[in-house]
Structures are given as structure tokens and as C-alpha cells.
Design a protein around this motif. Sequence first.
Motif, mmCIF file in Angstrom:
data_model
loop_
_atom_site.group_PDB
_atom_site.id
_atom_site.type_symbol
_atom_site.label_atom_id
_atom_site.label_comp_id
_atom_site.label_asym_id
_atom_site.label_seq_id
_atom_site.Cartn_x
_atom_site.Cartn_y
_atom_site.Cartn_z
ATOM 1 N N ARG A 100 -12.276 -6.281 -6.345
ATOM 2 C CA ARG A 100 -13.669 -6.448 -6.995
ATOM 3 C C ARG A 100 -14.333 -7.611 -6.430
ATOM 4 O O ARG A 100 -15.476 -7.562 -6.307
ATOM 5 C CB ARG A 100 -13.610 -6.665 -8.479
ATOM 6 C CG ARG A 100 -13.005 -5.353 -9.452
ATOM 7 C CD ARG A 100 -14.088 -4.420 -9.731
ATOM 8 N NE ARG A 100 -13.753 -3.488 -10.296
ATOM 9 C CZ ARG A 100 -13.620 -3.428 -11.734
ATOM 10 N NH1 ARG A 100 -13.982 -4.319 -12.303
ATOM 11 N NH2 ARG A 100 -13.187 -2.100 -12.260
ATOM 12 N N ILE A 101 -13.564 -8.605 -6.134
ATOM 13 C CA ILE A 101 -14.429 -9.691 -5.325
ATOM 14 C C ILE A 101 -14.275 -9.915 -3.932
ATOM 15 O O ILE A 101 -14.816 -10.931 -3.108
ATOM 16 C CB ILE A 101 -13.679 -10.973 -5.752
ATOM 17 C CG1 ILE A 101 -12.248 -11.134 -5.381
ATOM 18 C CG2 ILE A 101 -13.763 -11.382 -7.261
ATOM 19 C CD1 ILE A 101 -11.481 -12.496 -5.712
ATOM 20 N N GLY A 102 -14.037 -8.445 -3.472
ATOM 21 C CA GLY A 102 -14.246 -8.191 -1.861
ATOM 22 C C GLY A 102 -12.934 -8.670 -1.211
ATOM 23 O O GLY A 102 -12.945 -8.563 0.077
ATOM 24 N N LEU A 103 -11.712 -8.840 -1.877
ATOM 25 C CA LEU A 103 -10.437 -8.997 -0.907
ATOM 26 C C LEU A 103 -9.392 -7.912 -1.169
ATOM 27 O O LEU A 103 -8.505 -8.041 -1.542
ATOM 28 C CB LEU A 103 -9.915 -10.426 -1.617
ATOM 29 C CG LEU A 103 -10.738 -11.746 -1.428
ATOM 30 C CD1 LEU A 103 -9.907 -12.848 -1.965
ATOM 31 C CD2 LEU A 103 -11.176 -11.737 0.017
ATOM 32 N N GLY A 104 -10.140 -6.718 -1.053
ATOM 33 C CA GLY A 104 -9.308 -5.338 -1.028
ATOM 34 C C GLY A 104 -8.561 -5.095 -0.019
ATOM 35 O O GLY A 104 -8.680 -5.614 1.132
ATOM 36 N N GLY A 105 -7.468 -4.300 -0.237
ATOM 37 C CA GLY A 105 -6.672 -3.838 1.113
ATOM 38 C C GLY A 105 -5.401 -4.642 1.056
ATOM 39 O O GLY A 105 -5.060 -5.672 0.270
ATOM 40 N N GLY A 106 -4.301 -4.018 1.705
ATOM 41 C CA GLY A 106 -3.178 -4.631 1.834
ATOM 42 C C GLY A 106 -3.016 -5.884 2.527
ATOM 43 O O GLY A 106 -1.869 -6.634 2.122
ATOM 44 N N ALA A 107 -3.730 -6.121 3.541
ATOM 45 C CA ALA A 107 -3.651 -7.507 4.100
ATOM 46 C C ALA A 107 -3.965 -8.449 3.099
ATOM 47 O O ALA A 107 -3.193 -9.670 3.072
ATOM 48 C CB ALA A 107 -4.620 -7.524 5.252
ATOM 49 N N TRP A 108 -5.197 -8.613 2.377
ATOM 50 C CA TRP A 108 -5.510 -9.634 1.498
ATOM 51 C C TRP A 108 -4.510 -9.711 0.258
ATOM 52 O O TRP A 108 -4.131 -10.894 -0.142
ATOM 53 C CB TRP A 108 -7.002 -9.276 0.946
ATOM 54 C CG TRP A 108 -8.122 -9.820 1.595
ATOM 55 C CD1 TRP A 108 -8.958 -8.987 2.371
ATOM 56 C CD2 TRP A 108 -8.320 -11.045 2.029
ATOM 57 N NE1 TRP A 108 -9.888 -9.649 3.071
ATOM 58 C CE2 TRP A 108 -9.404 -11.045 2.950
ATOM 59 C CE3 TRP A 108 -7.725 -12.428 1.979
ATOM 60 C CZ2 TRP A 108 -10.096 -12.147 3.570
ATOM 61 C CZ3 TRP A 108 -8.311 -13.645 2.335
ATOM 62 C CH2 TRP A 108 -9.524 -13.314 3.312
ATOM 63 N N THR A 134 0.853 -1.171 0.003
ATOM 64 C CA THR A 134 -0.113 -0.106 0.060
ATOM 65 C C THR A 134 0.810 1.293 -0.134
ATOM 66 O O THR A 134 0.299 2.342 -0.063
ATOM 67 C CB THR A 134 -1.062 -0.153 1.194
ATOM 68 O OG1 THR A 134 -0.024 0.195 2.277
ATOM 69 C CG2 THR A 134 -1.878 -1.214 1.318
ATOM 70 N N THR A 135 2.112 1.138 -0.013
ATOM 71 C CA THR A 135 3.006 2.303 0.086
ATOM 72 C C THR A 135 3.115 3.095 -1.192
ATOM 73 O O THR A 135 2.411 2.709 -2.177
ATOM 74 C CB THR A 135 4.450 1.930 0.437
ATOM 75 O OG1 THR A 135 5.108 1.020 -0.777
ATOM 76 C CG2 THR A 135 4.491 1.168 1.793
ATOM 77 N N LYS A 136 3.391 4.202 -1.276
ATOM 78 C CA LYS A 136 3.480 5.143 -2.496
ATOM 79 C C LYS A 136 3.965 4.772 -3.826
ATOM 80 O O LYS A 136 3.509 5.245 -4.876
ATOM 81 C CB LYS A 136 4.028 6.545 -2.213
ATOM 82 C CG LYS A 136 5.771 6.451 -1.965
ATOM 83 C CD LYS A 136 6.357 7.720 -2.007
ATOM 84 C CE LYS A 136 7.969 7.591 -1.901
ATOM 85 N NZ LYS A 136 8.467 8.961 -1.650
ATOM 86 N N HIS A 137 4.674 3.608 -3.695
ATOM 87 C CA HIS A 137 5.203 2.902 -5.014
ATOM 88 C C HIS A 137 4.535 2.041 -5.586
ATOM 89 O O HIS A 137 4.697 1.401 -6.653
ATOM 90 C CB HIS A 137 6.674 2.416 -5.016
ATOM 91 C CG HIS A 137 7.730 3.688 -4.341
ATOM 92 N ND1 HIS A 137 7.964 4.829 -5.311
ATOM 93 C CD2 HIS A 137 8.396 3.726 -3.347
ATOM 94 C CE1 HIS A 137 8.896 5.394 -4.603
ATOM 95 N NE2 HIS A 137 9.126 4.860 -3.532
ATOM 96 N N GLU A 138 3.443 1.418 -4.891
ATOM 97 C CA GLU A 138 2.737 0.043 -5.010
ATOM 98 C C GLU A 138 1.327 0.355 -5.880
ATOM 99 O O GLU A 138 0.947 1.265 -5.855
ATOM 100 C CB GLU A 138 2.511 -0.745 -3.658
ATOM 101 C CG GLU A 138 3.754 -1.003 -3.050
ATOM 102 C CD GLU A 138 4.640 -2.209 -3.690
ATOM 103 O OE1 GLU A 138 3.966 -2.658 -4.731
ATOM 104 O OE2 GLU A 138 5.726 -2.429 -3.394
ATOM 105 N N TYR A 139 1.183 -0.975 -6.333
ATOM 106 C CA TYR A 139 -0.138 -1.314 -7.038
ATOM 107 C C TYR A 139 -1.411 -0.922 -6.624
ATOM 108 O O TYR A 139 -2.337 -0.051 -7.125
ATOM 109 C CB TYR A 139 -0.295 -2.778 -7.423
ATOM 110 C CG TYR A 139 1.224 -3.457 -8.020
ATOM 111 C CD1 TYR A 139 1.266 -3.108 -9.288
ATOM 112 C CD2 TYR A 139 1.789 -3.989 -7.026
ATOM 113 C CE1 TYR A 139 2.523 -3.753 -9.835
ATOM 114 C CE2 TYR A 139 3.173 -4.628 -7.681
ATOM 115 C CZ TYR A 139 3.575 -4.362 -8.890
ATOM 116 O OH TYR A 139 4.635 -4.801 -9.566
ATOM 117 N N LEU A 140 -1.584 -0.995 -5.234
ATOM 118 C CA LEU A 140 -2.910 -0.674 -4.502
ATOM 119 C C LEU A 140 -3.132 0.834 -4.398
ATOM 120 O O LEU A 140 -4.443 1.240 -4.133
ATOM 121 C CB LEU A 140 -2.864 -1.265 -2.979
ATOM 122 C CG LEU A 140 -3.705 -2.596 -2.809
ATOM 123 C CD1 LEU A 140 -2.573 -3.678 -3.655
ATOM 124 C CD2 LEU A 140 -3.723 -3.269 -1.626
#
Length: 468
Positions: free
Chosen positions: A185-193, A131-137
Amino acid sequence: MKTEERSDSSRPAEEPAAPAGRAGHRPDLVAAGVGALLVAVACGVGWAWQRSNGELQAQWPPLLASWNPHVGPGTPAALTVAAAVVAYGPALADRLPWRRLLLTAWATALAWIFSLALIEGWYRGIARRLTTKHEYLRVIDRFDDIPAALRGFTDHIVVGPPGNWPAHVAGHPPGATLTFVWLDRIGLGGGAWAGVFCIVLGASGVAAVLIAVRALAGERLARRAAPFLALAPFAVWTGTSADGYFAGVAAWSIAFLAVAATRRSLLAACASGLLFGWTCYLSYGLPLIALPLATVLLITRTTRPVLPFLTAALTVPLAFTLTGFAWWEAYPLLVERYYQGAGGVRPYAYWVWGNLAAATLAVGLATAAGLRRTLAATPSAALGALHPRRPAPTAEAALTLLVLAALLALLAADLSGMSKAETERIWQPFYFWLLPATALLPVRGRRGWLGAQAGVALLVNHLVWTGW
């Protein structure tokens, strides 16, 4: 209740006589010592170079890391996993039924990766990493309209125009980012998932490599490699970076092709091709996985899977191209973006060999010793494989060729100049195929070598903050 049967090849075997010039432990120890010396020199030269002008863009070269001795919640678990594998791993690898061994190796790799990541704690070690500034999320909301995002993807690679992508999004084809969009989209959003997904897929690569080695070089060598794969030092960077996920996908592509070539499976050939096509849209450097894939065909001396493999593989670039993203147009822009950032500052003169020191830490000293045996066996293995009238390669020769292909792919990536630093993370798809070289080491010293492998990972994870 029916019990699972094992072939005779799965039973512990007598140590085969080593070929001439490869017997004895001393050359293995020398190879490990050379690896350790390379790391020490890279650390010393790198520290002085970075202190003098900051060109290396790394605080603790040859790793992208900073000095930070610490322990954490995962420390007891990591020590326990390491001790258990060193004590019981070789015996279990010899005795467990094959399918149970695959599951056990995968589960052990999962425990190893998770415990190392949790040395930093759940948030810092897993949930925050992607979730950091360089990442995909950071760009998930920009993919609400996926076709439109793909059509405009190349417009945001180079720094300059408004809305340029973060470093890792710009540095990879859109398949990497789309993975996390679909998870969201399938409900597994966020850095932990996202982190758990990368760890699980990365750890599955252990099973994939074992399946491939068994198909190409026999069960005995696969079983010998199993504890080393489960306790890989590069697990430090699998948990959690997206490169662990990339490595898992690439590993399954090679495993499916090995199955297709040895069992004449059309389905496995198609699965291999589809995964290879997807691999090429996860990272611009991973078309180099074609080298191990071609070696599978060389070892098995068949072209039967080629047509279904290529047909399936081409569906991925076709789908992306029709949607609006052209790989061949994006790559030159990625090169430009690379040299706009740290890649344009980091000196090739250091990183072309400093990368190899980072790779030594990632694969461990046991792998360095195994690679010595691989290189010693290369001339005879290569001549045997290329000679049309010679019989199929022996188990040891087949393993040698597979490891050598991965090593050549890694060296090609190194010489390209597009991997200056961070190779402890980026080269995971190649590292998976170097570790089976440990199967060539004598049985008698396996526990000592496993201890050395675990020690490298534990020291790195407890002494520095890797940022991955």
C-alpha cells in the motif's frame, strides 16, 4: 567535539575464574563434538528413512533442502565478512563505544545476511523468495478490503473450501500477511522490497539482544556475545524468510521489557507489550516468547512493568477480534490444515530429535559449547533467582536464566509436534536468545569459535539449496 564516554564495564576485563566444574576447554569441545555427532546421525538416519518411504518429506534431512554444491555472486562478500569478523570482531567488540557497537553489529549482521542470500543471486536469493506459491505475496490482491478479508480469514485455512490460503498464509495469523499488504500500500510492493524488509528487521534483532543482555547481565557479557550474534549461522535462513522479521519483532519486545524493568520506563514497557501482542499475531507458536519475557521480570525481581505491558499487549488481540478475526478459533483450524499436509506425514519419532540437529546447524557449534556452560550453571542460577532472600542474580546467572528460558521455549515448540521439520527457519525467534550463551566461553578461544560458526553457515549455503 564531545566524544562518547564509556563506562569502566565496557573495557576489556580479565578473564574471570570459571566456577567449579566448568573450567577448561575440553568439555566445550566435547559439547561441540556431541552437536556435530547429532547432526551426522540425523543426516544418516534421515537419508535412509527418506530413501525407504519418503515419509520425512525432506530431501536432505534434517534440513528442508536439496543437495546442490554451488558458488555465486555473494560468495566473495560472505567470505570477506566472515574473515573480517573472525579477525577483528572480538577486539572491536571490546573497544567500540556502546552505541557504535550496536550500529556496527547491526550493519555486520546485515552484510552477513545479504552476502549469504546473494550466493543464490539477487532474484533467486532475495527478490523471488517471498513470491512463491506458498508465500504471503501471492494473496495481496485478496486484501483490498482488509476488514472483510479478516472476517473471512478462518474460512480459507483448511484445504477443501474454494480459495484456501497458501501454506504460509494459512499457517500464520493474519498479522504476517497484513505486513506485506501494508508494504504494498505504501509503494513497497513486490518480492524485492519484502525480502529487504525481512532482512533489515531480522538483522536489527542483533541490536535488540545486545541491549537486553546489557540491561540484564552487564556490558561485559553483551560485548562478548556481539561478534557471535553478528555472525549467526541462522542468517542463512534470515535472508529471506518472513521468520527473520518475526524474530526481530520478538527480540525487540524482550529488549524493551529489559529496559523497562531496569530503568523504570513506562514507554519501554508499553512498547514491549505492543510488540509482544503483534508477535502473537505473526506466528501461532510465538506466544512462547512469554517465557523469556517472564524471565526478564524474574531476573530483575520487579513487577512494575507488568500493568503497562499487559495493557499495551491486549490492544492487538482486541483490534483483531473487533475487526473479525479470532485467534482462538483459527488455531484449531491451523492444526487441521497442518495435518492435511506434510505435517500429517512426517514422523514425530524422527523430527522430535531431528529438529534439534537442524537447530544445532542454525546456532552453530560455539553455541552448543556455550549451552553446556549454561546448563552447568543452571542449578545455582535457578536456586538463586527463586530464593526470595538471596541477592539479585550475578551477571553470569542472569545470562544463564535468559538463555535457559529460550531453550525451554524451543523445547516446548519441539514437543508440541507442530514443528516437524523446517525448524532451521521457524525457530529463529528462539535462536537469537541461545547465541548469548557464547559469552560464557573463554576469551582466549573466541576467534576459533567464530571461525567454526562462520564455517557452518558457509558450508550449508554453498552445499545445499535451502529454498528460503
